[in-house]
Design a protein around this motif. Sequence first.
Motif, short mmCIF file in Angstrom:
data_model
loop_
_atom_site.label_atom_id
_atom_site.label_comp_id
_atom_site.label_asym_id
_atom_site.label_seq_id
_atom_site.Cartn_x
_atom_site.Cartn_y
_atom_site.Cartn_z
N PRO A 220 38.21 -6.82 42.31
CA PRO A 220 39.57 -6.30 42.09
C PRO A 220 39.82 -5.03 42.90
O PRO A 220 38.93 -4.20 43.06
CB PRO A 220 39.63 -6.01 40.60
CG PRO A 220 38.30 -6.30 40.04
CD PRO A 220 37.40 -6.82 41.11
N MET B 290 42.80 -0.82 36.53
CA MET B 290 43.09 -1.40 35.22
C MET B 290 43.84 -0.38 34.37
O MET B 290 43.47 0.80 34.32
CB MET B 290 41.79 -1.79 34.50
CG MET B 290 41.06 -2.95 35.14
SD MET B 290 41.98 -4.50 35.08
CE MET B 290 41.89 -4.86 33.34
N ASP C 91 44.99 1.62 31.09
CA ASP C 91 44.22 2.04 29.91
C ASP C 91 44.63 1.28 28.68
O ASP C 91 45.65 0.86 28.44
CB ASP C 91 44.42 3.54 29.66
CG ASP C 91 43.80 4.35 30.78
OD1 ASP C 91 42.82 3.88 31.38
OD2 ASP C 91 44.32 5.45 31.06
#
Length: 155
Positions: free
Chosen positions: A149, A153, A155
């Motif tokens: 990736p 991301m 949280d």
Amino acid sequence: MNISDNNTGTNALSAHEREIFVFLVGCIIPSAKDLDLPGADDPVIIEDIIAIGQQNTSNLKKLICELDTLAPGDFQDLTSREKAALIHEFRHQCTHSALFLETITATGYYRDPRVLEHIGVEVRPPFPEGYHVEQGDWGLLDPVRERGPIFIMPD
């Protein structure tokens, strides 16, 4: 003549606006006589392009008005060289409108049966039969998969 001088106040293009529009789409996709392919300014294709554009009439009229405003005089009186220079300036100064014009031109052009037949696409809607697409080498995506990736991301 400015667009405002010839605007009927309706959603339809005035004769002046239509002339400018036909010239523009003809510059984007000119005819290819050696291939027996029409240009985007073909009367049948232009009607489809205008119909697509009139789904967002304000954008259609805006782009024509922007081009007409950039013109040093009446667009119809410009030479071919002056029109070409004007279109170049339009593409650089009015990028959003130019992108809209290019999008509706390509959409209308590639819906024409003559064009589809020439490029080997069966003239029919894609649903429900779909189109057969030759499988490619999915291994070309391995480096992308191995990279992992590249996003953060949440949280």
